[in-house]
Design a protein around this motif. Structure first.
Motif, PDB file in Angstrom:
ATOM      1  N   THR A   1       0.849  -1.187   0.000  1.00  0.00           N
ATOM      2  CA  THR A   1       0.000   0.000   0.000  1.00  0.00           C
ATOM      3  C   THR A   1       0.884   1.236   0.000  1.00  0.00           C
ATOM      4  O   THR A   1       1.814   1.344   0.797  1.00  0.00           O
ATOM      5  CB  THR A   1      -0.890   0.026   1.262  1.00  0.00           C
ATOM      6  N   VAL A   2       0.606   2.145  -0.911  1.00  0.00           N
ATOM      7  CA  VAL A   2       1.361   3.389  -1.001  1.00  0.00           C
ATOM      8  C   VAL A   2       0.393   4.526  -0.718  1.00  0.00           C
ATOM      9  O   VAL A   2      -0.607   4.697  -1.416  1.00  0.00           O
ATOM     10  CB  VAL A   2       1.989   3.563  -2.406  1.00  0.00           C
ATOM     11  N   ASN A   3       0.675   5.283   0.324  1.00  0.00           N
ATOM     12  CA  ASN A   3      -0.152   6.446   0.680  1.00  0.00           C
ATOM     13  C   ASN A   3       0.597   7.708   0.273  1.00  0.00           C
ATOM     14  O   ASN A   3       1.757   7.903   0.637  1.00  0.00           O
ATOM     15  CB  ASN A   3      -0.423   6.481   2.185  1.00  0.00           C
ATOM     16  N   ILE A   4      -0.072   8.564  -0.470  1.00  0.00           N
ATOM     17  CA  ILE A   4       0.523   9.819  -0.909  1.00  0.00           C
ATOM     18  C   ILE A   4      -0.345  10.952  -0.390  1.00  0.00           C
ATOM     19  O   ILE A   4      -1.551  10.985  -0.638  1.00  0.00           O
ATOM     20  CB  ILE A   4       0.630   9.876  -2.448  1.00  0.00           C
ATOM     21  N   GLN A   5       0.276  11.874   0.331  1.00  0.00           N
ATOM     22  CA  GLN A   5      -0.444  13.044   0.838  1.00  0.00           C
ATOM     23  C   GLN A   5       0.060  14.273   0.111  1.00  0.00           C
ATOM     24  O   GLN A   5       1.274  14.477   0.005  1.00  0.00           O
ATOM     25  CB  GLN A   5      -0.222  13.202   2.333  1.00  0.00           C
ATOM     26  N   THR A   6      -0.840  15.055  -0.372  1.00  0.00           N
ATOM     27  CA  THR A   6      -0.463  16.272  -1.082  1.00  0.00           C
ATOM     28  C   THR A   6      -1.483  17.366  -0.787  1.00  0.00           C
ATOM     29  O   THR A   6      -2.681  17.070  -0.613  1.00  0.00           O
ATOM     30  CB  THR A   6      -0.368  16.014  -2.606  1.00  0.00           C
TER      31      THR A   6
END
Length: 67
Positions: A34-39
């Motif tokens: 799982t890859v979580n990206i916050q922007t």
């Protein structure tokens, strides 16, 4: 002296029946990542999407090689 053409060095393993041979790679259960990206904004993500994709592809390739 070598042979003509492509060559490979493969590790040998003795099976449960005592025979010596090349052991197949581990092919079993799948691995979930799982890859979580916050922007803060969607436009910033879109600008870096290619870089994120390339980085993820490199990580997957390293995992396949067992590094």
């Amino acid at each position: 002296m070598g042979e003509a053409g492509t060559e490979a060095v493969l590790p040998l393993a003795r099976g449960s029946d005592g025979r010596l041979g090349v052991r197949a790679g581990k092919s079993g259960s799948a691995v979930n990542v799982t890859v979580n990206i916050q922007t803060p904004d969607v436009d910033g993500f879109r600008r870096s999407e290619a870089q994120v994709s390339a980085s993820l592809a490199r990580a997957v390739a390293r995992g396949r090689r067992g590094l």
